[in-house]
Design a protein around this motif. Structure first.
Motif, mmCIF file in Angstrom:
data_model
loop_
_atom_site.group_PDB
_atom_site.id
_atom_site.type_symbol
_atom_site.label_atom_id
_atom_site.label_comp_id
_atom_site.label_asym_id
_atom_site.label_seq_id
_atom_site.Cartn_x
_atom_site.Cartn_y
_atom_site.Cartn_z
ATOM 1 N N PHE A 1 14.019 7.665 9.388
ATOM 2 C CA PHE A 1 12.934 6.882 9.974
ATOM 3 C C PHE A 1 12.465 5.789 9.020
ATOM 4 O O PHE A 1 11.819 4.832 9.443
ATOM 5 C CB PHE A 1 11.730 7.772 10.309
ATOM 6 N N GLY A 2 12.752 5.960 7.706
ATOM 7 C CA GLY A 2 12.373 4.938 6.742
ATOM 8 C C GLY A 2 11.502 5.408 5.604
ATOM 9 O O GLY A 2 11.073 4.592 4.774
ATOM 10 N N ALA A 3 11.216 6.718 5.524
ATOM 11 C CA ALA A 3 10.352 7.212 4.456
ATOM 12 C C ALA A 3 10.968 6.943 3.091
ATOM 13 O O ALA A 3 12.167 7.136 2.877
ATOM 14 C CB ALA A 3 10.095 8.702 4.629
ATOM 15 N N ASP A 4 10.144 6.507 2.140
ATOM 16 C CA ASP A 4 10.608 6.251 0.775
ATOM 17 C C ASP A 4 10.724 7.531 -0.040
ATOM 18 O O ASP A 4 11.534 7.627 -0.959
ATOM 19 C CB ASP A 4 9.644 5.291 0.069
ATOM 20 N N ARG A 5 9.898 8.508 0.311
ATOM 21 C CA ARG A 5 9.912 9.797 -0.397
ATOM 22 C C ARG A 5 9.480 10.869 0.590
ATOM 23 O O ARG A 5 8.626 10.612 1.453
ATOM 24 C CB ARG A 5 8.976 9.754 -1.609
ATOM 25 N N LEU B 1 6.308 2.017 11.630
ATOM 26 C CA LEU B 1 5.350 0.918 11.735
ATOM 27 C C LEU B 1 4.723 0.578 10.382
ATOM 28 O O LEU B 1 4.423 -0.586 10.113
ATOM 29 C CB LEU B 1 4.278 1.276 12.760
ATOM 30 N N ALA B 2 4.526 1.593 9.529
ATOM 31 C CA ALA B 2 4.009 1.312 8.185
ATOM 32 C C ALA B 2 5.054 0.582 7.345
ATOM 33 O O ALA B 2 4.724 -0.344 6.586
ATOM 34 C CB ALA B 2 3.585 2.613 7.505
ATOM 35 N N LYS B 3 6.322 0.981 7.475
ATOM 36 C CA LYS B 3 7.380 0.264 6.758
ATOM 37 C C LYS B 3 7.477 -1.173 7.250
ATOM 38 O O LYS B 3 7.721 -2.092 6.469
ATOM 39 C CB LYS B 3 8.714 0.985 6.951
ATOM 40 N N ARG B 4 7.294 -1.372 8.548
ATOM 41 C CA ARG B 4 7.321 -2.736 9.090
ATOM 42 C C ARG B 4 6.244 -3.593 8.439
ATOM 43 O O ARG B 4 6.426 -4.807 8.257
ATOM 44 C CB ARG B 4 7.110 -2.675 10.607
ATOM 45 N N ARG B 5 5.121 -2.991 8.080
ATOM 46 C CA ARG B 5 4.028 -3.714 7.429
ATOM 47 C C ARG B 5 4.247 -3.874 5.922
ATOM 48 O O ARG B 5 3.398 -4.470 5.247
ATOM 49 C CB ARG B 5 2.704 -2.985 7.678
ATOM 50 N N GLY B 6 5.333 -3.331 5.404
ATOM 51 C CA GLY B 6 5.628 -3.483 3.981
ATOM 52 C C GLY B 6 5.023 -2.431 3.090
ATOM 53 O O GLY B 6 4.974 -2.603 1.863
ATOM 54 N N MET C 1 0.837 -1.208 0.000
ATOM 55 C CA MET C 1 0.000 0.000 0.000
ATOM 56 C C MET C 1 0.867 1.251 0.000
ATOM 57 O O MET C 1 2.005 1.246 0.488
ATOM 58 C CB MET C 1 -0.924 0.017 1.215
ATOM 59 N N ARG C 2 0.308 2.322 -0.533
ATOM 60 C CA ARG C 2 0.999 3.610 -0.569
ATOM 61 C C ARG C 2 0.380 4.498 0.510
ATOM 62 O O ARG C 2 -0.810 4.828 0.445
ATOM 63 C CB ARG C 2 0.853 4.240 -1.944
ATOM 64 N N VAL C 3 1.206 4.875 1.509
ATOM 65 C CA VAL C 3 0.723 5.591 2.688
ATOM 66 C C VAL C 3 1.353 6.971 2.723
ATOM 67 O O VAL C 3 2.573 7.126 2.590
ATOM 68 C CB VAL C 3 1.087 4.817 3.975
ATOM 69 N N LEU C 4 0.528 7.995 2.934
ATOM 70 C CA LEU C 4 0.995 9.380 3.051
ATOM 71 C C LEU C 4 0.920 9.806 4.502
ATOM 72 O O LEU C 4 -0.102 9.612 5.171
ATOM 73 C CB LEU C 4 0.143 10.306 2.187
#
Length: 357
Positions: free
Chosen positions: A228-232, A205-210, A187-190
Protein backbone atom coordinates in the motif's frame (compact mmCIF):
# COMPACT_ATOMS: atom_id res chain seq x y z
CA UNK A 1 -46.29 -1.86 -0.30
CA UNK A 2 -47.57 -1.08 -3.81
CA UNK A 3 -47.62 -4.57 -5.34
CA UNK A 4 -48.38 -3.08 -8.76
CA UNK A 5 -45.08 -1.15 -8.82
CA UNK A 6 -41.97 -2.59 -10.50
CA UNK A 7 -40.03 -4.60 -7.92
CA UNK A 8 -36.39 -5.22 -7.09
CA UNK A 9 -34.39 -7.49 -4.82
CA UNK A 10 -33.04 -5.83 -1.68
CA UNK A 11 -31.47 -6.86 1.62
CA UNK A 12 -33.66 -5.33 4.32
CA UNK A 13 -32.24 -4.99 7.84
CA UNK A 14 -35.17 -5.54 10.17
CA UNK A 15 -33.68 -4.59 13.53
CA UNK A 16 -30.77 -4.86 15.95
CA UNK A 17 -29.16 -8.29 16.12
CA UNK A 18 -27.27 -10.93 14.15
CA UNK A 19 -27.21 -11.69 10.46
CA UNK A 20 -30.68 -13.24 10.83
CA UNK A 21 -31.87 -9.60 10.75
CA UNK A 22 -30.81 -9.41 7.08
CA UNK A 23 -33.79 -10.42 4.93
CA UNK A 24 -33.80 -10.89 1.17
CA UNK A 25 -37.02 -9.18 0.04
CA UNK A 26 -38.79 -7.92 -3.05
CA UNK A 27 -39.49 -4.18 -2.64
CA UNK A 28 -40.62 -1.44 -5.05
CA UNK A 29 -37.99 0.15 -7.27
CA UNK A 30 -37.61 3.78 -6.08
CA UNK A 31 -39.07 6.60 -8.18
CA UNK A 32 -36.99 9.78 -8.54
CA UNK A 33 -38.17 13.04 -7.03
CA UNK A 34 -37.38 16.19 -9.05
CA UNK A 35 -33.72 16.52 -7.96
CA UNK A 36 -32.93 12.82 -7.55
CA UNK A 37 -31.46 10.08 -9.67
CA UNK A 38 -32.08 6.34 -9.55
CA UNK A 39 -28.99 4.16 -9.86
CA UNK A 40 -28.75 0.57 -10.91
CA UNK A 41 -26.34 -0.66 -8.25
CA UNK A 42 -23.29 -2.22 -9.89
CA UNK A 43 -21.35 -2.95 -6.69
CA UNK A 44 -21.64 -2.12 -2.97
CA UNK A 45 -18.80 -2.29 -0.46
CA UNK A 46 -19.05 -3.81 3.02
CA UNK A 47 -18.10 -1.55 5.94
CA UNK A 48 -17.86 -1.60 9.71
CA UNK A 49 -20.69 0.90 9.91
CA UNK A 50 -23.33 -1.44 8.47
CA UNK A 51 -22.39 -4.19 10.91
CA UNK A 52 -22.11 -1.75 13.81
CA UNK A 53 -25.55 -0.32 13.04
CA UNK A 54 -27.08 -3.79 12.82
CA UNK A 55 -25.51 -4.65 16.19
CA UNK A 56 -26.48 -1.32 17.74
CA UNK A 57 -22.80 -0.68 18.54
CA UNK A 58 -23.22 3.11 18.51
CA UNK A 59 -25.38 2.84 21.63
CA UNK A 60 -23.84 4.40 24.73
CA UNK A 61 -24.51 1.08 26.50
CA UNK A 62 -21.85 -0.68 24.39
CA UNK A 63 -18.34 -0.43 25.81
CA UNK A 64 -16.54 -3.16 23.84
CA UNK A 65 -14.89 -3.25 20.44
CA UNK A 66 -16.87 -3.79 17.30
CA UNK A 67 -16.23 -7.53 17.24
CA UNK A 68 -17.56 -7.96 20.79
CA UNK A 69 -20.77 -5.91 20.74
CA UNK A 70 -23.02 -8.97 20.87
CA UNK A 71 -26.11 -9.75 18.83
CA UNK A 72 -28.88 -10.30 21.36
CA UNK A 73 -29.72 -6.83 22.68
CA UNK A 74 -32.27 -4.38 21.30
CA UNK A 75 -30.60 -0.97 21.28
CA UNK A 76 -32.94 1.79 20.09
CA UNK A 77 -30.15 4.37 20.50
CA UNK A 78 -27.72 2.30 18.43
CA UNK A 79 -27.70 4.55 15.36
CA UNK A 80 -25.06 7.20 14.95
CA UNK A 81 -27.40 10.11 14.29
CA UNK A 82 -30.83 9.19 15.63
CA UNK A 83 -32.70 5.95 16.15
CA UNK A 84 -31.95 3.66 13.21
CA UNK A 85 -34.91 3.65 10.78
CA UNK A 86 -35.59 -0.13 10.84
CA UNK A 87 -36.66 -1.79 8.65
CA UNK A 88 -34.49 -0.27 5.93
CA UNK A 89 -31.86 -1.06 3.32
CA UNK A 90 -28.24 -0.60 4.40
CA UNK A 91 -25.25 -0.13 2.11
CA UNK A 92 -22.99 2.91 2.42
CA UNK A 93 -20.67 2.27 -0.56
CA UNK A 94 -22.23 2.51 -4.01
CA UNK A 95 -20.99 2.30 -7.56
CA UNK A 96 -23.92 2.53 -9.94
CA UNK A 97 -25.28 3.55 -13.32
CA UNK A 98 -27.84 6.36 -13.59
CA UNK A 99 -30.97 4.78 -15.07
CA UNK A 100 -33.63 7.39 -14.20
CA UNK A 101 -33.56 11.11 -13.38
CA UNK A 102 -35.96 13.55 -11.77
CA UNK A 103 -37.52 16.31 -13.82
CA UNK A 104 -34.99 18.89 -12.57
CA UNK A 105 -31.96 16.76 -13.53
CA UNK A 106 -30.22 16.94 -16.90
CA UNK A 107 -31.28 13.86 -18.89
CA UNK A 108 -27.80 13.70 -20.39
CA UNK A 109 -26.72 12.15 -17.09
CA UNK A 110 -28.51 8.91 -17.99
CA UNK A 111 -25.99 6.13 -18.41
CA UNK A 112 -23.24 7.74 -16.30
CA UNK A 113 -21.23 5.39 -14.07
CA UNK A 114 -20.98 7.13 -10.71
CA UNK A 115 -19.98 6.74 -7.10
CA UNK A 116 -22.12 8.22 -4.36
CA UNK A 117 -20.89 10.63 -1.70
CA UNK A 118 -22.16 8.63 1.26
CA UNK A 119 -21.84 11.48 3.79
CA UNK A 120 -24.32 14.19 2.82
CA UNK A 121 -24.26 17.52 4.67
CA UNK A 122 -27.95 18.04 5.33
CA UNK A 123 -27.81 21.82 5.85
CA UNK A 124 -24.73 22.77 3.86
CA UNK A 125 -21.00 22.55 4.52
CA UNK A 126 -21.00 25.30 7.14
CA UNK A 127 -22.89 23.01 9.53
CA UNK A 128 -21.99 19.55 10.80
CA UNK A 129 -25.34 17.76 10.52
CA UNK A 130 -25.09 14.73 8.22
CA UNK A 131 -27.29 12.23 6.41
CA UNK A 132 -25.60 8.97 5.49
CA UNK A 133 -26.53 6.66 2.67
CA UNK A 134 -27.45 3.30 4.14
CA UNK A 135 -27.58 4.56 7.72
CA UNK A 136 -30.14 7.37 7.71
CA UNK A 137 -32.03 6.32 4.57
CA UNK A 138 -32.13 3.38 2.15
CA UNK A 139 -28.75 2.45 0.71
CA UNK A 140 -27.01 0.28 -1.84
CA UNK A 141 -27.69 -3.30 -0.69
CA UNK A 142 -30.29 -3.56 -3.44
CA UNK A 143 -30.63 -3.68 -7.21
CA UNK A 144 -31.49 0.05 -7.36
CA UNK A 145 -30.99 3.04 -5.06
CA UNK A 146 -32.36 6.60 -4.97
CA UNK A 147 -29.91 9.46 -4.23
CA UNK A 148 -29.78 13.23 -4.72
CA UNK A 149 -28.32 14.00 -8.14
CA UNK A 150 -25.65 16.27 -6.64
CA UNK A 151 -24.30 13.38 -4.53
CA UNK A 152 -23.68 11.10 -7.55
CA UNK A 153 -20.22 11.79 -9.02
CA UNK A 154 -19.29 10.60 -12.49
CA UNK A 155 -15.89 8.89 -12.65
CA UNK A 156 -14.06 8.31 -15.91
CA UNK A 157 -11.62 5.44 -15.40
CA UNK A 158 -11.00 1.83 -16.34
CA UNK A 159 -11.50 0.47 -12.84
CA UNK A 160 -13.90 -2.38 -12.18
CA UNK A 161 -17.24 -1.67 -10.50
CA UNK A 162 -15.98 -3.45 -7.38
CA UNK A 163 -12.91 -1.21 -7.22
CA UNK A 164 -15.03 1.93 -7.50
CA UNK A 165 -17.38 0.63 -4.81
CA UNK A 166 -14.35 0.38 -2.50
CA UNK A 167 -13.84 4.14 -2.56
CA UNK A 168 -16.68 6.13 -0.95
CA UNK A 169 -16.73 5.24 2.75
CA UNK A 170 -13.13 4.13 3.33
CA UNK A 171 -11.36 6.68 1.14
CA UNK A 172 -13.78 9.49 1.97
CA UNK A 173 -13.21 8.86 5.68
CA UNK A 174 -9.44 8.60 5.22
CA UNK A 175 -9.11 11.74 3.08
CA UNK A 176 -11.30 13.68 5.51
CA UNK A 177 -9.10 12.74 8.47
CA UNK A 178 -5.91 13.71 6.63
CA UNK A 179 -7.52 16.96 5.47
CA UNK A 180 -8.70 17.89 8.97
CA UNK A 181 -5.37 16.97 10.54
CA UNK A 182 -3.47 19.05 7.97
CA UNK A 183 -1.13 16.30 6.77
CA UNK A 184 1.52 17.75 4.47
CA UNK A 185 4.81 16.74 2.90
CA UNK A 186 7.49 15.54 5.31
CA UNK A 187 5.18 14.81 8.24
CA UNK A 188 5.51 11.51 10.07
CA UNK A 189 2.12 9.74 10.22
CA UNK A 190 1.29 6.64 12.29
CA UNK A 191 -1.57 4.38 11.14
CA UNK A 192 -2.79 1.66 13.54
CA UNK A 193 -5.17 -0.86 11.94
CA UNK A 194 -3.39 -0.35 8.63
CA UNK A 195 -4.65 -3.35 6.65
CA UNK A 196 -8.38 -2.58 6.62
CA UNK A 197 -10.30 -0.48 4.13
CA UNK A 198 -9.78 2.84 5.93
CA UNK A 199 -6.23 2.03 7.04
CA UNK A 200 -5.04 1.08 3.57
CA UNK A 201 -6.71 4.21 2.20
CA UNK A 202 -4.96 6.38 4.80
CA UNK A 203 -1.59 4.95 3.78
CA UNK A 204 -2.11 5.66 0.09
CA UNK A 205 -3.57 9.11 0.61
CA UNK A 206 -0.92 10.15 3.16
CA UNK A 207 1.84 9.00 0.81
CA UNK A 208 0.18 11.00 -1.96
CA UNK A 209 0.58 14.06 0.28
CA UNK A 210 4.29 13.34 0.71
CA UNK A 211 4.15 12.08 4.30
CA UNK A 212 6.30 9.36 5.86
CA UNK A 213 3.89 6.58 6.88
CA UNK A 214 4.43 4.07 9.67
CA UNK A 215 1.81 1.31 9.81
CA UNK A 216 0.74 -1.12 12.53
CA UNK A 217 -0.76 -4.45 11.48
CA UNK A 218 -0.53 -8.20 12.03
CA UNK A 219 2.68 -9.89 10.85
CA UNK A 220 0.74 -11.90 8.25
CA UNK A 221 -0.31 -8.67 6.51
CA UNK A 222 3.04 -6.91 6.57
CA UNK A 223 3.81 -7.39 2.88
CA UNK A 224 0.36 -6.20 1.85
CA UNK A 225 0.71 -3.05 3.93
CA UNK A 226 4.13 -2.38 2.41
CA UNK A 227 2.43 -2.75 -0.95
CA UNK A 228 0.00 0.00 0.00
CA UNK A 229 3.03 2.27 0.42
CA UNK A 230 3.97 2.14 4.11
CA UNK A 231 7.57 3.21 4.78
CA UNK A 232 7.79 1.12 7.95
CA UNK A 233 5.57 -1.56 9.48
CA UNK A 234 5.26 -2.51 13.13
CA UNK A 235 3.54 -5.64 14.41
CA UNK A 236 0.59 -5.26 16.75
CA UNK A 237 2.57 -6.88 19.57
CA UNK A 238 5.51 -4.50 19.19
CA UNK A 239 6.05 -1.71 21.70
CA UNK A 240 5.76 1.35 19.42
CA UNK A 241 7.35 3.70 21.94
CA UNK A 242 10.40 1.43 22.19
CA UNK A 243 10.50 1.02 18.41
CA UNK A 244 9.93 4.63 17.40
CA UNK A 245 10.71 6.70 20.47
CA UNK A 246 8.44 8.95 22.51
CA UNK A 247 7.34 12.18 20.84
CA UNK A 248 8.40 10.95 17.40
CA UNK A 249 5.11 11.21 15.44
CA UNK A 250 3.41 14.29 13.98
CA UNK A 251 -0.03 12.79 13.30
CA UNK A 252 -1.74 9.62 14.57
CA UNK A 253 -4.63 8.50 12.35
CA UNK A 254 -6.33 5.98 14.62
CA UNK A 255 -9.58 4.10 14.02
CA UNK A 256 -8.60 1.42 16.53
CA UNK A 257 -8.90 3.12 19.94
CA UNK A 258 -9.10 0.72 22.87
CA UNK A 259 -6.29 0.07 25.32
CA UNK A 260 -3.52 1.63 23.22
CA UNK A 261 -5.00 5.12 23.14
CA UNK A 262 -2.55 6.40 25.77
CA UNK A 263 0.37 4.94 23.85
CA UNK A 264 -0.69 6.86 20.75
CA UNK A 265 -0.60 10.13 22.69
CA UNK A 266 2.81 9.27 24.12
CA UNK A 267 4.12 8.90 20.57
CA UNK A 268 2.93 12.35 19.49
CA UNK A 269 5.33 15.24 19.35
CA UNK A 270 4.47 18.44 21.16
CA UNK A 271 1.80 20.13 19.13
CA UNK A 272 0.93 16.82 17.45
CA UNK A 273 -2.55 15.80 16.34
CA UNK A 274 -4.61 12.69 16.98
CA UNK A 275 -7.46 12.14 14.52
CA UNK A 276 -10.09 9.42 14.58
CA UNK A 277 -13.35 8.34 12.99
CA UNK A 278 -13.75 4.95 14.67
CA UNK A 279 -12.85 2.69 17.55
CA UNK A 280 -12.87 -0.94 16.45
CA UNK A 281 -10.90 -2.10 19.52
CA UNK A 282 -13.17 -0.25 21.95
CA UNK A 283 -14.77 3.18 22.33
CA UNK A 284 -13.97 3.74 26.01
CA UNK A 285 -10.38 4.87 26.53
CA UNK A 286 -8.25 6.27 29.33
CA UNK A 287 -7.04 9.82 28.76
CA UNK A 288 -4.39 11.44 30.93
CA UNK A 289 -5.35 15.09 30.58
CA UNK A 290 -1.83 16.14 31.55
CA UNK A 291 -0.36 14.44 28.49
CA UNK A 292 -2.89 16.18 26.29
CA UNK A 293 -2.52 19.72 27.57
CA UNK A 294 1.17 19.73 28.55
CA UNK A 295 2.08 18.56 25.05
CA UNK A 296 -0.43 20.86 23.31
CA UNK A 297 -2.02 17.87 21.56
CA UNK A 298 -5.05 18.41 19.34
CA UNK A 299 -7.74 15.70 19.37
CA UNK A 300 -9.83 15.69 16.17
CA UNK A 301 -13.07 13.76 15.72
CA UNK A 302 -14.12 13.18 12.11
CA UNK A 303 -17.51 12.13 10.83
CA UNK A 304 -18.87 14.91 8.59
CA UNK A 305 -16.88 15.09 5.34
CA UNK A 306 -15.70 18.51 4.28
CA UNK A 307 -16.67 19.89 0.87
CA UNK A 308 -13.40 19.24 -1.05
CA UNK A 309 -13.11 15.59 0.02
CA UNK A 310 -15.16 13.75 -2.58
CA UNK A 311 -14.24 15.88 -5.62
CA UNK A 312 -10.60 15.38 -4.60
CA UNK A 313 -11.03 11.61 -4.55
CA UNK A 314 -12.58 11.58 -8.01
CA UNK A 315 -9.64 13.60 -9.34
CA UNK A 316 -7.13 11.21 -7.70
CA UNK A 317 -8.87 8.25 -9.36
CA UNK A 318 -8.97 9.86 -12.78
CA UNK A 319 -5.29 10.86 -12.52
CA UNK A 320 -4.28 7.32 -11.49
CA UNK A 321 -2.88 8.47 -8.12
CA UNK A 322 -4.64 5.87 -5.95
CA UNK A 323 -5.88 2.29 -6.39
CA UNK A 324 -7.91 0.25 -3.88
CA UNK A 325 -7.41 -3.42 -3.08
CA UNK A 326 -10.48 -5.62 -3.42
CA UNK A 327 -10.10 -8.62 -1.15
CA UNK A 328 -13.13 -10.58 -2.39
CA UNK A 329 -16.55 -10.15 -3.95
CA UNK A 330 -19.79 -11.92 -3.01
CA UNK A 331 -23.22 -11.98 -4.62
CA UNK A 332 -25.58 -9.63 -2.77
CA UNK A 333 -27.74 -12.49 -1.52
CA UNK A 334 -24.70 -13.90 0.31
CA UNK A 335 -24.39 -10.78 2.45
CA UNK A 336 -24.43 -12.71 5.73
CA UNK A 337 -21.42 -14.75 4.57
CA UNK A 338 -19.65 -11.58 3.43
CA UNK A 339 -20.24 -9.80 6.74
CA UNK A 340 -19.10 -12.83 8.71
CA UNK A 341 -15.90 -12.86 6.65
CA UNK A 342 -15.49 -9.13 7.26
CA UNK A 343 -15.74 -9.49 11.04
CA UNK A 344 -12.93 -12.06 11.18
CA UNK A 345 -10.54 -9.29 10.01
CA UNK A 346 -8.56 -11.93 8.09
CA UNK A 347 -8.89 -9.97 4.84
CA UNK A 348 -6.87 -7.03 3.55
CA UNK A 349 -8.60 -4.32 1.56
CA UNK A 350 -12.32 -4.34 0.78
CA UNK A 351 -15.08 -6.93 0.60
CA UNK A 352 -17.65 -6.00 -2.04
CA UNK A 353 -21.18 -7.20 -2.83
CA UNK A 354 -22.44 -7.58 -6.40
CA UNK A 355 -26.22 -7.34 -7.04
CA UNK A 356 -27.92 -9.46 -9.70
CA UNK A 357 -27.09 -8.33 -13.25
Amino acid sequence: MDVSAPMMMAIVTTGTGGTDKLENRQVPIPVPRPEDVVLKVLAAGVNNTEINTRLGWYSSSVRDGTADAGEDAARPDGGWNQATPFPFIQGTDCCGEIVAVGEAVDKRRLGERVIVRACMRAHGFDQMETRWLGSDFDGAFAEFVLVPAGEAFRVDCEWSDAELASIPCAYGTAENMLHRAGVTEGMRVLVPGASGGVGSAVIQLAKRRGAEVIAITSPSKRDLVVGFGADRVLARDDDPVAQLGAESIDIVVDNVGGANFGVMLALLRRGGRYVSSGAIAGPIVELDMRVMYLKDITLIGCTAWDEPIFPNLVSYIEKGEIRPLVSRTYPLDRIAEAQDAFTTKAHAGKIVLIPPA
